[in-house]
Design an enzyme around this catalytic site. Structure first.
Site, PDB file in Angstrom:
ATOM      1  N   ASP A 174       0.984  -1.192  -0.111  1.00 52.99           N
ATOM      2  CA  ASP A 174       0.047  -0.076  -0.009  1.00 52.99           C
ATOM      3  C   ASP A 174       1.016   1.389   0.037  1.00 52.99           C
ATOM      4  O   ASP A 174       1.788   1.391   0.721  1.00 52.99           O
ATOM      5  CB  ASP A 174      -0.864  -0.103   1.299  1.00 52.99           C
ATOM      6  CG  ASP A 174      -1.945   0.976   1.071  1.00 52.99           C
ATOM      7  OD1 ASP A 174      -2.507   1.507  -0.063  1.00 52.99           O
ATOM      8  OD2 ASP A 174      -2.539   1.536   2.220  1.00 52.99           O
ATOM      9  N   ASN A 199     -10.096  -2.532  -6.823  1.00 47.40           N
ATOM     10  CA  ASN A 199      -9.268  -1.513  -7.573  1.00 47.40           C
ATOM     11  C   ASN A 199      -9.847  -1.103  -8.933  1.00 47.40           C
ATOM     12  O   ASN A 199      -9.371  -0.281  -9.578  1.00 47.40           O
ATOM     13  CB  ASN A 199      -7.915  -1.892  -7.884  1.00 47.40           C
ATOM     14  CG  ASN A 199      -6.935  -1.966  -6.391  1.00 47.40           C
ATOM     15  OD1 ASN A 199      -5.937  -2.896  -6.274  1.00 47.40           O
ATOM     16  ND2 ASN A 199      -7.248  -1.257  -5.478  1.00 47.40           N
TER      17      ASN A 199
END
Length: 298
Positions: free
Chosen positions: A35, A83
């Protein structure tokens, strides 16, 4: 001069830390939530694609570090089902970057010298044809390797993984290939991604970069079922260093030691309880014997 001194100190600390962790148990399976690529780019005033590209370079290093340390299985969260909500431009850019890295894995001599088996977990029906082609090509070329397992989660969601496993099992029951009595935790585990019988094993350690302390629907069955250790760190993924990996393993080892100590403590409590119980029975027997003797005398 100051930077040079710090660099020397850093390398020495990293070396000592690595020696320290290699003297204890190394986690078999490490999973990473990579991340912070976009925030890293924003911090530098760069495009998101720059952040993803820098993150991909770190990913290559992490694979090498894990192999060197002795970790046998690494699972990387490359692209989640959430995503897909990003812009079409960013999603297309990510798929092109992932495709490039798979082709590199396919042709890189280290992949074959180190016998790295590459597998993808996730819903491949949601991926573009060119990426699926590169994935299948790389998986086929490495399918017989066993020294190191690299699992890449693409179009992956943990709940979705469990749902598809349940559906697969239900279909097998409906077709008479399985009975309801055969369904247990082990069977469900076998039907998780990437395919029935060759699923990803339980996770020992989950690492998340970027400062957030959450698992984000990543390997919930494999992580919660094994009560794995979790390591959350502040650096964005492109800033992740070998020393961060070593620190995460030290956290895993400390947690392992604490659990052993706790188990030992509980076992000693049980033993002490049983000893007290046995003494109580002996005291009762002695009391009964003395009572009989008194009755005989009288």
């Amino acid at each position: 001069m100051k930077d040079r001194v710090f660099s020397i100190f850093y390398r020495e600390y990293e070396k000592r830390l690595e020696i320290d962790i290699l003297n204890s148990e190394i986690p078999h399976h490490v999973a990473v939530i990579m991340d912070g690529n976009r925030r890293y780019a924003g911090q530098l005033g760069k495009t998101r694609s720059y952040g993803h590209a820098m993150g991909a370079e770190v990913t290559e290093k992490v694979i090498e570090w894990c192999y060197e340390i002795g970790i046998k299985q690494l699972t990387l969260y490359a692209f989640s089902t959430e995503n897909f909500q990003r812009s079409e431009e960013e999603v297309d850019g990510l798929f092109n970057l992932i495709n490039e890295k798979f082709l590199k894995l396919y042709s890189d001599p280290r992949t074959h010298e180190q016998e790295i088996q590459v597998r993808v977990i996730g819903d491949r029906s949601k991926l573009p044809a060119f990426l699926n082609e590169s994935i299948e090509k790389t998986e086929k070329a490495t399918e017989n390797y066993r020294k190191f397992h690299l699992n890449v989660a693409i179009a992956y969601g943990g709940r979705q993984d469990i749902i598809q496993a349940v559906r697969d099992i239900a279909s097998c029951i409906s077709n008479g290939k399985l009975s309801l009595e055969e369904v247990d935790e082990n069977l469900i585990s076998k039907h998780l991604y990437p395919a029935p019988g060759v699923s990803v094993p339980n996770v020992d350690l989950i690492i998340r970069t970027g400062g957030d302390e959450r698992i984000s629907n990543f390997l919930p069955w494999q992580a919660n079922g094994s009560e794995c250790a979790a390591y959350f760190c502040a650096p964005f993924w492109p800033e992740f260093r070998k020393i961060d990996l070593l620190r995460s393993i030290r956290v895993y080892q400390a947690r392992k030691a604490e659990r052993k100590l706790e188990q030992s403590y509980r076992a000693s409590k049980v033993v002490n309880f049983l000893k007290i119980g046995n003494r109580g029975e002996k005291f009762e027997e002695i009391g009964q014997l003395q009572s009989v003797k008194r009755q005989g005398i009288s």
